[in-house]
Each structure stands twice: as structure tokens, then as C-alpha cells.
Design a protein around this motif. Structure first.
Motif, PDB file in Angstrom:
ATOM      1  N   ASN A   1      15.168  11.494  -5.275  1.00  0.00           N
ATOM      2  CA  ASN A   1      15.355  12.843  -5.306  1.00  0.00           C
ATOM      3  C   ASN A   1      14.992  13.468  -3.787  1.00  0.00           C
ATOM      4  N   GLU A   2      14.749  12.618  -2.751  1.00  0.00           N
ATOM      5  CA  GLU A   2      14.301  13.336  -1.530  1.00  0.00           C
ATOM      6  C   GLU A   2      15.330  13.295  -0.558  1.00  0.00           C
ATOM      7  N   ASN A   3      15.314  14.005   0.389  1.00  0.00           N
ATOM      8  CA  ASN A   3      16.217  13.999   1.586  1.00  0.00           C
ATOM      9  C   ASN A   3      15.613  12.879   2.495  1.00  0.00           C
ATOM     10  N   PRO A   4      16.129  11.735   2.536  1.00  0.00           N
ATOM     11  CA  PRO A   4      15.502  10.672   3.337  1.00  0.00           C
ATOM     12  C   PRO A   4      15.119  10.908   4.723  1.00  0.00           C
ATOM     13  N   GLU A   5      16.091  11.883   5.270  1.00  0.00           N
ATOM     14  CA  GLU A   5      15.819  12.212   6.562  1.00  0.00           C
ATOM     15  C   GLU A   5      14.676  13.117   6.585  1.00  0.00           C
ATOM     16  N   ARG A   6      14.009  13.741   5.942  1.00  0.00           N
ATOM     17  CA  ARG A   6      12.935  14.474   5.915  1.00  0.00           C
ATOM     18  C   ARG A   6      11.601  13.643   5.448  1.00  0.00           C
ATOM     19  N   VAL A   7      11.692  12.367   5.108  1.00  0.00           N
ATOM     20  CA  VAL A   7      10.589  11.431   4.984  1.00  0.00           C
ATOM     21  C   VAL A   7      10.488  10.454   6.058  1.00  0.00           C
ATOM     22  N   GLY A   8       9.153  10.462   6.558  1.00  0.00           N
ATOM     23  CA  GLY A   8       8.941   9.550   7.574  1.00  0.00           C
ATOM     24  C   GLY A   8       7.780   8.559   7.513  1.00  0.00           C
ATOM     25  N   VAL A   9       7.411   7.679   8.355  1.00  0.00           N
ATOM     26  CA  VAL A   9       6.485   6.695   8.289  1.00  0.00           C
ATOM     27  C   VAL A   9       5.819   6.600   9.667  1.00  0.00           C
TER      28      VAL A   9
ATOM     29  N   MET B   1      12.722   0.676   5.580  1.00  0.00           N
ATOM     30  CA  MET B   1      13.460  -0.026   4.887  1.00  0.00           C
ATOM     31  C   MET B   1      13.564   0.024   3.368  1.00  0.00           C
ATOM     32  N   MET B   2      12.056  -0.310   2.867  1.00  0.00           N
ATOM     33  CA  MET B   2      11.772  -0.357   1.371  1.00  0.00           C
ATOM     34  C   MET B   2      11.966   0.683   0.582  1.00  0.00           C
ATOM     35  N   PHE B   3      11.802   1.995   0.992  1.00  0.00           N
ATOM     36  CA  PHE B   3      11.747   3.122   0.433  1.00  0.00           C
ATOM     37  C   PHE B   3      12.700   4.206   1.218  1.00  0.00           C
ATOM     38  N   ASN B   4      13.525   3.705   1.897  1.00  0.00           N
ATOM     39  CA  ASN B   4      14.707   4.514   2.473  1.00  0.00           C
ATOM     40  C   ASN B   4      14.147   5.767   3.208  1.00  0.00           C
ATOM     41  N   ALA B   5      13.131   5.504   3.992  1.00  0.00           N
ATOM     42  CA  ALA B   5      12.512   6.824   4.691  1.00  0.00           C
ATOM     43  C   ALA B   5      13.263   6.844   6.034  1.00  0.00           C
ATOM     44  N   GLN B   6      14.150   7.926   6.260  1.00  0.00           N
ATOM     45  CA  GLN B   6      14.960   7.746   7.706  1.00  0.00           C
ATOM     46  C   GLN B   6      14.288   8.844   8.592  1.00  0.00           C
ATOM     47  N   GLY B   7      13.290   9.373   8.236  1.00  0.00           N
ATOM     48  CA  GLY B   7      12.889  10.264   9.202  1.00  0.00           C
ATOM     49  C   GLY B   7      11.994   9.836  10.358  1.00  0.00           C
ATOM     50  N   PRO B   8      11.072  10.607  10.878  1.00  0.00           N
ATOM     51  CA  PRO B   8      10.318  10.151  12.250  1.00  0.00           C
ATOM     52  C   PRO B   8       9.652   8.683  11.982  1.00  0.00           C
TER      53      PRO B   8
ATOM     54  N   ALA C   1       0.857  -1.430   0.004  1.00  0.00           N
ATOM     55  CA  ALA C   1      -0.121  -0.056  -0.061  1.00  0.00           C
ATOM     56  C   ALA C   1       0.861   1.129  -0.100  1.00  0.00           C
ATOM     57  N   SER C   2       2.072   1.243   0.678  1.00  0.00           N
ATOM     58  CA  SER C   2       2.819   2.316   0.942  1.00  0.00           C
ATOM     59  C   SER C   2       3.586   2.835  -0.488  1.00  0.00           C
ATOM     60  N   GLY C   3       3.806   1.442  -1.479  1.00  0.00           N
ATOM     61  CA  GLY C   3       4.451   1.456  -2.418  1.00  0.00           C
ATOM     62  C   GLY C   3       3.267   2.014  -3.570  1.00  0.00           C
ATOM     63  N   LEU C   4       2.278   1.704  -3.571  1.00  0.00           N
ATOM     64  CA  LEU C   4       1.048   2.232  -4.381  1.00  0.00           C
ATOM     65  C   LEU C   4       1.011   3.828  -3.986  1.00  0.00           C
ATOM     66  N   ALA C   5       1.055   4.129  -2.823  1.00  0.00           N
ATOM     67  CA  ALA C   5       0.768   5.519  -2.310  1.00  0.00           C
ATOM     68  C   ALA C   5       2.134   6.366  -2.935  1.00  0.00           C
ATOM     69  N   LEU C   6       2.985   6.073  -2.714  1.00  0.00           N
ATOM     70  CA  LEU C   6       4.261   6.829  -3.316  1.00  0.00           C
ATOM     71  C   LEU C   6       4.207   6.926  -4.829  1.00  0.00           C
ATOM     72  N   GLN C   7       3.734   5.814  -5.318  1.00  0.00           N
ATOM     73  CA  GLN C   7       3.758   5.838  -6.713  1.00  0.00           C
ATOM     74  C   GLN C   7       2.682   6.782  -7.346  1.00  0.00           C
ATOM     75  N   ASP C   8       1.624   6.794  -6.519  1.00  0.00           N
ATOM     76  CA  ASP C   8       0.433   7.806  -7.000  1.00  0.00           C
ATOM     77  C   ASP C   8       0.726   9.028  -6.678  1.00  0.00           C
ATOM     78  N   SER C   9       1.723   9.406  -5.760  1.00  0.00           N
ATOM     79  CA  SER C   9       2.213  10.991  -5.477  1.00  0.00           C
ATOM     80  C   SER C   9       2.902  11.410  -6.187  1.00  0.00           C
ATOM     81  N   GLY C  10       3.842  10.557  -7.136  1.00  0.00           N
ATOM     82  CA  GLY C  10       4.639  11.099  -8.120  1.00  0.00           C
ATOM     83  C   GLY C  10       6.086  11.608  -7.488  1.00  0.00           C
ATOM     84  N   ILE C  11       6.283  11.112  -6.076  1.00  0.00           N
ATOM     85  CA  ILE C  11       7.399  11.294  -5.529  1.00  0.00           C
ATOM     86  C   ILE C  11       8.628  10.186  -5.711  1.00  0.00           C
ATOM     87  N   SER C  12       9.579  10.876  -6.201  1.00  0.00           N
ATOM     88  CA  SER C  12      10.866   9.731  -6.369  1.00  0.00           C
ATOM     89  C   SER C  12      11.717   9.848  -5.010  1.00  0.00           C
ATOM     90  N   MET C  13      11.758   8.787  -4.417  1.00  0.00           N
ATOM     91  CA  MET C  13      12.645   8.908  -3.252  1.00  0.00           C
ATOM     92  C   MET C  13      14.178   9.020  -3.516  1.00  0.00           C
TER      93      MET C  13
END
Length: 428
Positions: free
Chosen positions: A96-104, A164-171, A82-94
Motif C-alpha cells: 500500500n506504499e509508494n515504494p519510491e518514498r520508502v528508503g533504507v 530488494m526484499m521489501f521493494n523499498a525504492q527510495g533513498p 530485523a527489517s522484516g520484524l520492524a515493518l511487521q511491528d509498524s503495521g505498514i504494508s508495503m
């Protein structure tokens, strides 16, 4: 406080996998409830559930992490998908993101233990009297278990695997407030973005309790419907006079929550804006809701206060609507107390009529449906509502969807122990 946009939606539900299939099913009133197939339920008094079928999370698992599937429970697989589908839908490419500013933030709960997996391990050390003798083991072997077995059953592993799957290193956090967990996870994720602690939060819920032991436990508790003479798709009937319990479900709903200005700047599709979240506790009973709805009223009012929204501005409620006698009646009481004379004119519906009650995931799946309602200007129905309960005398949108464009909408969740939660969203 920053504004918070919903820019991605991912769903793994009994009536549809992916935002489009799920929403089409909800609008068309298609149920995902059917006979249990994940194990042999022929000897159980309850033989139906809202079961997710034919789901494969592997497209969202990098080749370097394929071994993780061995320690992923069903809820973790749903959550990653579901997270993969949501990220895909959002158009966000991880990338290109600062992983420390992306949380789960994920709501989840009890993790069923696979008895078919554990019994062979226990048999190696179990004696005739039922006790355990570790001396039976090879002295060089510390345990009869697969070394990473425990990691399959820790509740925080759902959020851990997603990160881990999406390299989200934030909160990163896990919410385990029973049936309110999915709603609370979205609310906590919203606040992290609003406070500037993250730019993007993947928030939602994932749960699966389709397991022989837990099915027995819920059956013993008396919360599941026993309408065995009805077709499976007709059993879950919130607000109906003949309702007698909920249908156990499973699945995941994940939302990408993002700083509103950032989302607009990058040209993202904005489904809705999260405006407020409220929670409370009944302190009444661990199994029954307060019949006067006092805790539910506090949670709803708290969400409206945070959103700075007057009750008269709310145009739709995606209800908790479990199909149990006590919950549906309490929810009706609470809505009347909050919305007063306008309560009977306020459209309200329960998608649990189509997917069952997925416990910790339910509020998150319903949050996805709420965002879609605000984006698509159509309200899903409460199917199977053919005999309205006079004690649930609200506009519960029976049987068929309704074309309607609410500007502001509310989602409610109530859980065992006395937990209450509410989310307010606004059309983008």
C-alpha cells in the motif's frame, strides 16, 4: 523540518530475537554471551561471544527471491530479518506504499570471508610457492569462483538485500563508521524523513564478525576481555573496576522511522520521537579515544542542539559502555562535561553487558532499547557491575532494571578511528 516517529522495532540479538524477547531479556538482565559455536574456537584464547543462535530469515524472503540466500552473508540475513520484524511491528504494508518514498539506511562494516568456502577455490590455482597460476583453469572458465561470490562480501549488500526484499525504492545508503555506524544510520535516516526526502525509512545496523580470522585480529589488538575464569555471562562488565575488554557480539537492530503526522493519522503505535543526531571526530588516535572526551562532548552537544534540548532535560543515557578501560572512563568524563553538576544524578546503563559489542550494529540495537525505555518506562541495567570503578562514578544502574519514566533520553556511540555519534529521543 518534519517530526519523526519511531513506529516499528526489529531486533536480532544474542539475548533475544524480536522486540519482545529482546526487551524482556534486557529488563530481566539476561545475557546472551556464551561459548562460540559458529566455528571451532577451542584453540583460541578467546572462546566466548555474544552469538545469535537459531535465527532463520526465510519468513521475510519472498519465494521468488529464495536464491538470494546463496549470496547473503550473516549480516545481510540478520538485517533482512530485523527489517522484516520492524515493518511487521509498524503495521505498514508495503503493497500500500509508494515504494519510491520508502528508503533504507544501514550501518555495517567488515564482512568476514568464509575461509572454508574460499580455500577449495584457491587450491585450484595455487602453486607450491603460494603464487597463483590461472593457466591451471579450463580455458573456458574465467574464474575458479562461484560467479556471484563477491556479492556476499560487499558492505552495501545488507541495505541492497533489505531494499530488494521489501521493494523499498527510495533513498538507500550504507554507513561504515565502525562502532558508530548503527547510530549514524538511524541519525541519517531521521534526517531524510525530517527533510521530506522520504515518508518512511528503515534504519539501523547489522554486523557479524564471528569468524576465526577476525577473532584473531581483535585478540591481537588487545581489545577483547581475557577473563577466561569467569562464566561467559559475567565477562562483559562496563564501568566495573575489574573490566578488561569487550566481548565480541553480533546481530541487528532496525527501526521504522516515519513522518510523525502521517503515523498519527494512520493510528500507528509511536514508541518515541527522534529529536536530534550529532556526530564528530576526535582526530586524536585511530585506536584510543581522546581521554578528555572532546569529540564525544561535541557529538552529544550537537545532538542536543539539533533537538533543541537543554542538558538538564535529559533523563537517561543508553551508554556506549564497551567494558574497556579507556572507553568507559572517557565516556564518564564526557558526560560530566556536558551535564555538569547533574551528571551524577543522571541514570546511565550499558546493554553491552548483556549482548557484547556488535560493532556496527551496536548503536542501532541500543537505539531500539532507547525507544523501548521511553515507551515502557523502565531502564535496563548494567549487569555484572559489582565493583564500581571510582573513575566511572555515575549512576550506572547496576545489576537490576529500574522503573523510571524519562521524557527525553540519549544514546551514545564511539568507534575506532575517533568516530563519535549521539541520538536524542523523546517519549511519544
Amino acid at each position: 523540518m518534519r517530526r519523526v516517529a519511531v513506529t516499528g522495532l526489529g531486533v536480532v540479538a544474542p539475548n533475544g530475537i524480536g522486540k519482545e524477547d529482546f526487551w524482556d531479556a534486557c529488563v530481566e538482565g539476561r545475557s546472551g554471551v556464551g561459548p562460540i559455536t559458529t566455528f571451532d574456537a577451542s584453540s583460541f584464547p578467546i572462546k566466548i561471544a555474544g552469538e545469535v543462535k537459531n535465527f532463520d530469515p526465510s519468513p521475510f524472503i519472498p519465494d521468488s527471491m529464495r536464491k538470494s540466500l546463496k549470496v547473503m552473508g550473516r549480516a545481510a540475513r540478520f538485517g533482512v530479518g530485523a527489517s522484516g520484524l520492524a515493518l511487521q511491528d509498524s503495521g505498514i504494508s508495503m503493497e500500500n506504499e509508494n515504494p519510491e518514498r520508502v528508503g533504507v539506511v544501514v550501518g555495517t562494516g567488515l564482512v568476514p570471508v568464509d575461509m572454508a568456502e574460499i580455500m577449495p577455490m584457491l587450491s585450484r590455482v595455487m602453486q607450491e610457492d603460494g603464487s597463483f597460476d590461472l593457466n591451471k583453469l579450463d580455458p573456458n572458465t574465467a574464474s575458479p569462483m562461484f560467479p556471484l561470490w563477491l556479492l556476499k562480501y560487499l558492505p552495501n549488500m545488507v541495505s541492497a538485500h533489505i531494499s530488494m526484499m521489501f521493494n523499498a525504492q527510495g533513498p538507500n545508503s550504507t554507513v561504515t563508521t565502525a562502532c558508530v555506524a548503527g547510530t549514524q544510520a538511524v541519525g541519517e535516516g531521521y534526517r531524510l524523513v525530517a527533510r521530506g526526502e522520504a515518508d518512511v525509512i528503515i534504519a539501523g545496523g547489522s554486523d557479524s564478525r564471528l569468524d576465526p580470522l577476525l577473532l584473531m585480529a581483535y585478540t591481537s589488538l588487545g581489545t577483547l576481555s581475557r577473563c577466561c575464569d569467569l562464566p561467559p555471562e559475567a565477562v562483559s562488565r562496563p564501568f566495573d573496576r575489574l573490566r578488561d575488554g569487550f566481548v565480541l557480539g553480533e546481530g541487528a537492530g532496525m527501526l521504522v522511522l516515519e513522518d510523525y503526522d502521517r503515523a498519527r493519522k494512520r493510528g500507528a503505535k509511536i514508541y518515541a520521537e527522534v529529536m536530534g543526531f550529532g556526530s564528530s571526530f576526535d582526530a586524536y588516535s585511530i585506536i584510543k579515544p581522546d581521554p578528555d572526551g572532546r569529540g564525544a562532548v561535541r557529538a552529544i552537544k550537537s545532538a542536543l542542539d539539533e533537538a533543541r534540548v537543554d542538558p538538564s532535560e535529559v533523563g537517561y543515557i543508553n551508554a556506549h559502555g564497551t567494558s574497556t578501560r579507556l572507553n568507559d572512563q572517557m565516556e564518564t568524563v564526557a558526560v560530566k562535561k556536558v551535564f555538569g553538576s547533574g551528571a551524577r544524578k543522571l541514570p546511565i546503563s550499558s546493554i553491552k553487558s548483556m549482548i557484547g559489542h556488535s560493532i556496527a550494529a551496536s548503536g542501532a540495537i541500543e537505539a531500539v532499547a532507547l525507544a523501548m525505555t521511553l515507551s515502557e518506562n523502565v531502564v535496563p541495567p548494567t549487569i555484572n557491575l559489582r565493583n564500581p570503578d571510582p573513575n566511572c562514578d555515575l549512576d550506572c544502574i547496576p545489576l537490576n532494571a529500574r522503573d523510571y519514566a524519562p521524557r527525553i533520553a540519549l544514546s551514545t556511540s564511539f568507534g575506532f578511528g575517533g568516530q563519535n555519534g549521539a541520538l536524542v529521543m523523546k517519549a511519544a
